[in-house]
Design an enzyme around this catalytic site. Structure first.
Site, PDB file in Angstrom:
ATOM      1  N   HIS A 231       0.813  -1.219   0.000  1.00 46.30           N
ATOM      2  CA  HIS A 231       0.000   0.000   0.000  1.00 46.30           C
ATOM      3  C   HIS A 231       0.847   1.271   0.000  1.00 46.30           C
ATOM      4  O   HIS A 231       0.305   2.374  -0.094  1.00 46.30           O
ATOM      5  CB  HIS A 231      -0.997  -0.001   1.171  1.00 46.30           C
ATOM      6  CG  HIS A 231      -0.410   0.287   2.512  1.00 46.30           C
ATOM      7  ND1 HIS A 231      -0.034  -0.698   3.405  1.00 46.30           N
ATOM      8  CD2 HIS A 231      -0.153   1.458   3.128  1.00 46.30           C
ATOM      9  CE1 HIS A 231       0.426  -0.134   4.502  1.00 46.30           C
ATOM     10  NE2 HIS A 231       0.366   1.173   4.359  1.00 46.30           N
TER      11      HIS A 231
ATOM     12  N   ASP B  39       0.123  -7.689   1.809  1.00 44.46           N
ATOM     13  CA  ASP B  39       0.607  -6.306   1.780  1.00 44.46           C
ATOM     14  C   ASP B  39       2.127  -6.294   1.719  1.00 44.46           C
ATOM     15  O   ASP B  39       2.814  -5.996   2.698  1.00 44.46           O
ATOM     16  CB  ASP B  39       0.095  -5.562   3.014  1.00 44.46           C
ATOM     17  CG  ASP B  39       0.248  -4.048   2.890  1.00 44.46           C
ATOM     18  OD1 ASP B  39       0.611  -3.584   1.790  1.00 44.46           O
ATOM     19  OD2 ASP B  39       0.002  -3.349   3.889  1.00 44.46           O
TER      20      ASP B  39
ATOM     21  N   SER C 212       4.455   2.633   7.774  1.00 45.20           N
ATOM     22  CA  SER C 212       4.105   1.487   6.941  1.00 45.20           C
ATOM     23  C   SER C 212       5.281   1.053   6.081  1.00 45.20           C
ATOM     24  O   SER C 212       6.028   1.882   5.567  1.00 45.20           O
ATOM     25  CB  SER C 212       2.931   1.841   6.028  1.00 45.20           C
ATOM     26  OG  SER C 212       1.749   1.979   6.760  1.00 45.20           O
TER      27      SER C 212
END
Length: 255
Positions: free
Chosen positions: A64, A109, A201
């Protein structure tokens, strides 16, 4: 000189981004300059992520984090005092697993990035190996990033902050997040106070010296009790990663 100008602009954007996001390393301390030689700063279209150098030509981060105009910085520590060996690279190739997102959780992810030019080991740059075994519940893990150190109001550090957290029972994250993928790890502090979140992230989860996780999602606000972080489980993807690196770009992802 060009890299210095780029980093000055990056700092301005970093400040702007932190004002919008409270989900970064909380409850940690400044990282030692020598403990994160593998840590990448991934910047794309106003968003910041972490990443991990796994050899001289490849970086792992979260799926992402993929946005346009991506730049990858290595050898970074203090964003205001540039290390002599700091480098900027661009993606040459990107590889993903089929990525599905429901309202809460990213599945698969993970993003494998081939750099446009290889890097060399130096004082502040060195890769981190893929794990040989998965982590066990209770393992002590290290997380790190350049994000805000307070929540919900943002306070930005000049250097990355690090925190120690633990691998928690999978059931803790299952209770906290709907639709949790099987190829994930649950890690944090059960009573809260230390955590990573959205702004970090793609950054690494390092347990007993092994690269075990890639930060995917966390609670908002972060570091809340019984709302640990969710990490893509690197061990489950090692065959896929090694196949891609060796040239088998049609390698199958884990189910």
């Amino acid at each position: 000189m060009v890299l210095i100008r780029v980093l000055a602009n990056l700092l301005i954007l970093h400040l702007s981004y932190a004002q919008k996001s409270s989900e970064l390393v909380i409850g940690g301390d400044e990282c030692n300059i020598n403990e994160h030689r593998f840590l990448a700063l991934v910047y794309a279209n106003g968003s910041l992520c972490g990443g991990t150098l796994i050899n001289q030509e490849w970086v792992l981060t979260a799926r992402h984090c993929d946005r346009g105009n991506m730049r990858i910085y290595l050898g970074m520590h203090n964003l205001k005092v540039l290390n002599k060996d700091a480098l900027r690279r661009f993606p040459k190739e990107k590889y993903f697993c089929l990525n599905i997102r429901n309202d809460t959780i990213w599945d698969k992810d993970i993003m494998l990035i081939r750099l446009n030019r290889p890097v060399r080991n130096s004082a502040h740059i060195a890769p981190l190996s893929l794990p040989s075994n998965p982590p066990s519940v209770g393992s002590v893990c290290r997380v790190m990033g350049w994000g805000t150190i307070t929540s919900p109001n943002a306070t930005l550090p000049d250097v990355p902050h690090c925190a120690n957290i633990n691998i928690l029972d999978y059931a803790v994250c299952q209770a906290a997040y709907r639709g949790l993928a099987a190829t994930t790890l649950c890690s944090g502090i059960l009573e809260g106070g230390k955590d990573t979140c959205k702004g970090d992230s793609g950054g690494p989860l390092i347990c007993n010296g092994q690269f075990q996780g890639i930060l995917s999602v966390g609670g908002n606000p972060c570091a809340q009790p019984r709302k640990p972080g969710v990490y893509t489980k690197v061990f489950d993807y090692t065959d896929w990663i090694q196949s891609i690196i060796s040239g088998n770009t049609d390698a199958a992802c884990p189910p």
